[in-house]
Scaffold this motif. Structure first.
Motif, PDB file in Angstrom:
ATOM      1  N   GLY A 106       3.984   1.782  -4.389  1.00  0.00           N
ATOM      2  CA  GLY A 106       4.193   0.383  -4.739  1.00  0.00           C
ATOM      3  C   GLY A 106       4.155   0.154  -6.238  1.00  0.00           C
ATOM      4  O   GLY A 106       4.984  -0.578  -6.790  1.00  0.00           O
TER       5      GLY A 106
ATOM      6  N   THR B 188      -1.379   6.660  -1.005  1.00  0.00           N
ATOM      7  CA  THR B 188       0.011   7.019  -1.325  1.00  0.00           C
ATOM      8  C   THR B 188       0.879   5.783  -1.498  1.00  0.00           C
ATOM      9  O   THR B 188       1.653   5.671  -2.459  1.00  0.00           O
ATOM     10  CB  THR B 188       0.591   7.928  -0.232  1.00  0.00           C
ATOM     11  N   TRP B 189       0.750   4.836  -0.567  1.00  0.00           N
ATOM     12  CA  TRP B 189       1.561   3.632  -0.644  1.00  0.00           C
ATOM     13  C   TRP B 189       1.176   2.765  -1.838  1.00  0.00           C
ATOM     14  O   TRP B 189       2.016   2.032  -2.384  1.00  0.00           O
ATOM     15  CB  TRP B 189       1.471   2.836   0.656  1.00  0.00           C
ATOM     16  N   SER B 190      -0.077   2.825  -2.258  1.00  0.00           N
ATOM     17  CA  SER B 190      -0.480   2.100  -3.464  1.00  0.00           C
ATOM     18  C   SER B 190       0.251   2.651  -4.686  1.00  0.00           C
ATOM     19  O   SER B 190       0.757   1.892  -5.530  1.00  0.00           O
ATOM     20  CB  SER B 190      -1.991   2.210  -3.669  1.00  0.00           C
TER      21      SER B 190
ATOM     22  N   CYS C 188      -2.575   7.695   3.447  1.00  0.00           N
ATOM     23  CA  CYS C 188      -1.405   6.804   3.481  1.00  0.00           C
ATOM     24  C   CYS C 188      -1.621   5.567   2.608  1.00  0.00           C
ATOM     25  O   CYS C 188      -0.709   5.140   1.878  1.00  0.00           O
ATOM     26  CB  CYS C 188      -1.114   6.385   4.915  1.00  0.00           C
TER      27      CYS C 188
END
Length: 358
Positions: free
Chosen positions: A194, A189-191, A186
């Protein structure tokens, strides 16, 4: 009386009614060849401008005899960057002892660096040996989008790696729970998400502006400040302010989170009674800390330097420190300062080379 010309009226004293009439006529008479690539335009919602291509000034101001030297130097640094990051990824993949969250983040960081250099450096190398340093409107937008996407992803991943070191040193008993495979996936993935959002927002904001000419970019890539100088319209200052505030807020936020992580890490390390224990704890995050210092150090040189005090040549060389030198140094730092990674590389590759030679 209406202005009946095909180019924007050069006299600012004309009435606003004349300018409105001129803009309406331009919408109907603009040549289709001046529009960006339809696929990219549809994706980013790009504005139609009277500029169909840009010209990179970049290294054209340097003496011609220096350009082959720059080409060879940057080519070697580029190849070493690719080889170093690929070597790190191959080592982590083949050595099971490195299948930990810290090295998962390191692999993701290597991928972002490879993609970032692929976005900028090949074009730079080609322009060093070419007399025609032009780039189409859509290709310029693409380069900006991918460079910002991978650049911001790199910053987010450095922040995640700082958090990983904080949890490992300050909360070792909860590390396996906080850094579970699902949690690590997660965070990575969020990096990337973003970075993708940042790249899309910045590129859309810049290329919604109108570029009336001239079309010479005082840089070797599609960078925001030189492009803003070429844009025309009353909304340019607003876009420049919004884009600048967004980039500074994100980068400064990442830096402050990393700073907070290391403040807590240092406070925890100082409580360890033995010198050997303190050294062992700090050695696990030394390479990451050095990369952070290099990353934000060169970025601050570029974005916080005084304006108007540098020649075009010095500005170009300062930009090289962030686009070519920083990705070049990163795999070297991680390879030399990380004892586990260095041992795994020696075990994985040198032993294979030795056995094959026998």
């Amino acid at each position: 009386m209406f202005c009946r010309v095909r180019a924007p009226c050069p006299h600012p004293r004309k009435s606003s009614w004349a300018r409105l009439s001129l803009d309406a006529e331009l919408l109907h008479t603009r040549s289709p060849s001046l529009s960006p690539h339809p696929g990219m335009a549809a994706t980013l919602g790009l504005n139609h401008s009277s500029v169909s291509e840009f010209i990179f000034v970049g290294f054209s101001t340097f003496p011609p005899h220096l350009l082959p030297i720059f080409f060879l130097l940057f080519l070697l640094m580029y190849l070493f960057t690719l080889l170093g990051n690929l070597l790190i990824m191959a080592t982590v993949w083949s050595e099971r002892s490195l299948h930990t969250p810290m090295y998962l983040f390191l692999c993701a960081l290597s991928i972002s660096e490879i993609l970032y250099t692929l976005t900028i450096t090949p074009r730079l190398l080609a322009d060093l040996l070419s007399s025609r340093r032009t780039i189409t409107f859509a290709a310029c937008a693409s380069q900006m989008f991918f460079s910002f996407t991978f650049g911001f992803t790199h910053s987010f991943l450095l922040t995640v790696m700082g958090y990983d070191r904080y949890v490992a040193i300050c909360h070792p008993l909860r590390y396996s729970m906080l850094m579970s495979p699902h949690g690590c996936t997660c965070l990575v993935t969020w990096s990337w998400v973003g970075g993708l959002v940042q790249g899309m927002v910045v590129t859309t904001a810049i290329f919604h502006l109108t570029f009336c000419g001239p079309n010479k970019i005082q840089h070797f890539g599609c960078h925001v400040p030189p492009l803003l100088k070429l844009a025309c319209g009353t909304d340019v200052p607003i876009v420049a302010l919004c884009v600048g505030l967004m980039c500074i807020t994100v980068l400064l936020g990442c830096f402050l989170l990393i700073l907070l992580s290391y403040t807590l890490i240092v406070a925890t390390i100082l409580k360890i009674p033995s010198a050997e224990g303190r050294h062992k704890a700090f050695s696990t995050c030394a390479s990451h800390l050095i990369v952070v210092i290099v990353h934000y150090g060169f970025a601050s040189i570029i974005y916080l330097k005084p304006k108007g005090l540098h020649s075009q040549e010095s500005k170009t060389l300062m930009a090289i420190t962030y686009t070519v030198l920083t990705p070049f140094l990163s795999p070297i730092i991680f390879s030399l300062r990380n004892k586990e990674l260095k041992t795994a590389m020696r075990k994985t590759f040198l032993s294979k080379l030795y056995s094959s030679s026998i």
